[in-house]
Design an enzyme around this catalytic site. Structure first.
Site, PDB file in Angstrom:
ATOM      1  N   ASN A   9       0.871  -1.193   0.000  1.00 27.27           N
ATOM      2  CA  ASN A   9       0.000   0.000   0.000  1.00 27.27           C
ATOM      3  C   ASN A   9       0.901   1.234   0.000  1.00 27.27           C
ATOM      4  O   ASN A   9       2.117   1.116   0.178  1.00 27.27           O
ATOM      5  CB  ASN A   9      -0.920  -0.042   1.225  1.00 27.27           C
TER       6      ASN A   9
ATOM      7  N   ASP B 148      -3.369  -6.637   5.241  1.00 31.23           N
ATOM      8  CA  ASP B 148      -4.229  -7.584   5.955  1.00 31.23           C
ATOM      9  C   ASP B 148      -4.196  -8.987   5.352  1.00 31.23           C
ATOM     10  O   ASP B 148      -4.597  -9.941   5.993  1.00 31.23           O
ATOM     11  CB  ASP B 148      -5.675  -7.082   5.970  1.00 31.23           C
TER      12      ASP B 148
ATOM     13  N   ASP C 298      -2.526  -9.907  12.922  1.00 32.06           N
ATOM     14  CA  ASP C 298      -2.828  -8.523  13.319  1.00 32.06           C
ATOM     15  C   ASP C 298      -1.822  -8.169  14.418  1.00 32.06           C
ATOM     16  O   ASP C 298      -1.934  -8.633  15.558  1.00 32.06           O
ATOM     17  CB  ASP C 298      -4.273  -8.424  13.814  1.00 32.06           C
TER      18      ASP C 298
ATOM     19  N   LYS D 161     -12.954  -0.287  16.879  1.00 31.91           N
ATOM     20  CA  LYS D 161     -11.606  -0.878  16.825  1.00 31.91           C
ATOM     21  C   LYS D 161     -10.883  -0.749  18.166  1.00 31.91           C
ATOM     22  O   LYS D 161     -10.175  -1.651  18.600  1.00 31.91           O
ATOM     23  CB  LYS D 161     -10.773  -0.121  15.770  1.00 31.91           C
TER      24      LYS D 161
ATOM     25  N   LYS E 170      -9.668  -4.177  19.936  1.00 30.63           N
ATOM     26  CA  LYS E 170      -8.249  -4.493  20.086  1.00 30.63           C
ATOM     27  C   LYS E 170      -7.711  -4.189  21.490  1.00 30.63           C
ATOM     28  O   LYS E 170      -6.519  -4.306  21.739  1.00 30.63           O
ATOM     29  CB  LYS E 170      -7.429  -3.736  19.026  1.00 30.63           C
TER      30      LYS E 170
END
Ligand code: CTP
Length: 405
Positions: free
Chosen positions: A213, A282, A309, A344, A348
């Site tokens: 990315n 991911d 992750d 999130k 997390k």
């Protein structure tokens, strides 16, 4: 302690118009010897005592003397200077400069850059004893001292350049350097260890092709610099972003999400704060071919599997630890930014999440500015914008509340 505390720090020396201006030359040299990067701004009066050329030669950079000069402003003007620096030292801080700084005036290269600067300021006064003793000067000193960002070093007492004896001598250069080093050593993150992931990851399908990315790592590196400037010992686990400065923090180079997870998990138990700013891929290709796949024999479709992750694994690992580090995540969103980010944060197990809407101009990948909303586990919400460096400093100030005691 002096050399290590100043290594890689960015320091502006703002020179005032007093006879002690010549000692600012030695200060610039000594700061450079201690490993700091130094840039100089001068008042018009300072130029009557020492030439800008002297400071240019000593600092290795052009000197800011005139904020009306388009060539100076267009190159590295008063705002660039202010954004760049970790510390501003004013030497000699004359009675006039102290008065103008206290009044919030911006009418020369020193006061304009100082006014735009958001970090700590070290003032080294030098003047005639009567000027120092004057109640107006003393009022200015008291007002500036009462503000947490302003610090004084000196003046000393003794025989002054004008022949008078008393307070008003510029502190010794070594003392000013030590005071500067102490400000870093006593910063709000002094003695803290901060671990940061930054940049993209690459997930190779063969030796020459990968999924990635456009992350450039700028936000993570700005966090690393800001944390360092606030006194922390910093490690950055960095995906492939090209050349970066490595002199003021440790950099661990990684390529894939798995590499990043391994390096983070090996360190996260030891730190006070873990900030996951990396744009981790991911997914990765299910298989990685040892040789370049020829297009004639290549697959028409690619099977992808999830990568670890990194942040969630780090969070699981430290949960329940007595000295659990503060955990900070990032959320790059294109819609319902706060709602998704809050979800999130909970999922997390984070203390704070930095959410940005990557569709907003001047935010997100590759640019030098950012506009973010920081959400914390106890429901606080704060909007921050500015250069990535300014935003980084503000994020760390917010996160400081969640560090283990
Ligand atoms: N992160 C990570 N490892 C991954 C993926 C993300 O450490 N494999 C971290 C990022 O560094 C960031 C946060 O997790 O701090 C982002 O959370 P995530 O849920 O992965 O965001 P998105 O990938 O945008 O997720 P979604 O597709 O659910 O929006």
């Amino acid at each position: 302690m002096v050399a290590s505390a100043l290594q890689g720090r960015r320091v502006i020396v703002g020179v005032g118009g007093g006879i002690a201006a010549y000692k600012a030359c030695e200060l610039v040299r000594e700061l450079g010897r201690a490993g700091a990067q130094v840039r100089v701004a001068m008042t018009a009066a300072a130029k009557e005592f020492v030439t800008p050329l002297t400071f240019q030669a000593l600092s290795g950079h052009p000197v800011l003397t005139d904020y009306f000069d388009p060539s100076q402003e267009g190159n590295f003007g008063h705002l660039d200077l202010a954004r760049w620096a970790d510390l501003y030292i004013v030497v000699p801080a004359t009675a006039d400069l102290l008065a103008r700084i206290r009044a919030g005036m911006g009418n020369d290269a020193v006061t304009t850059s100082l006014l735009a600067f958001r970090g700590p300021v070290l003032l080294a006064p030098a003047m005639n004893v009567a000027m120092w003793d004057n109640e107006l000067t003393q009022e200015n000193v008291a007002a500036l001292s009462s503000r947490p960002r302003f610090h004084f070093v000196g003046p000393g007492a003794g025989l002054l350049a004008c022949g008078d004896v008393g307070a008003g001598r510029l502190a010794e250069v070594g003392t000013i350097v030590e005071a500067a080093a102490r400000l870093f050593a006593e910063g709000p993150l002094a003695g803290r260890r901060v671990l940061i992931t930054a940049g993209p990851t690459r997930e190779y399908l063969d030796p020459v092709r990968f999924i990635s990315n456009p992350s450039t790592g700028k936000m993570g590196l700005a966090l690393a610099e800001a944390a360092r400037a606030m006194g922390a010992q910093v490690t950055v686990v960095l995906g492939p972003v090209g050349e970066v400065a490595r002199d003021s923090y440790e950099v661990v180079d990684v390529v894939s999400a798995e590499d990043m997870a391994r390096e983070v998990l090996a360190r996260v138990d030891e730190v006070d704060c873990f900030i996951a700013s990396a744009a981790v891929s991911d997914w990765k290709p299910q298989t990685r071919e040892a040789q370049k796949v020829k297009k004639s024999e290549g697959p028409e479709s690619l099977t992808l599997v999830r990568t670890p992750d990194v942040l969630a694994e780090a969070s699981r690992r430290v949960s329940g630890q007595a000295r659990r580090p503060a955990l900070v995540g990032f959320a790059a969103e294109t819609q319902r930014v706060v709602e998704y980010a809050r979800e999130k944060l909970a999922r997390k197990g984070l203390d704070a999440i930095v959410a940005n809407d990557v569709t907003v101009p001047g935010a997100g990948f590759g640019v030098d500015t950012n506009h973010v909303t920081v959400l914390t586990r106890d429901g606080k919400q704060q909007e921050l914008s500015g250069t990535k460096r300014e935003v980084a400093r503000s994020i760390l100030e917010l996160v400081a509340d969640y560090l283990p005691r």
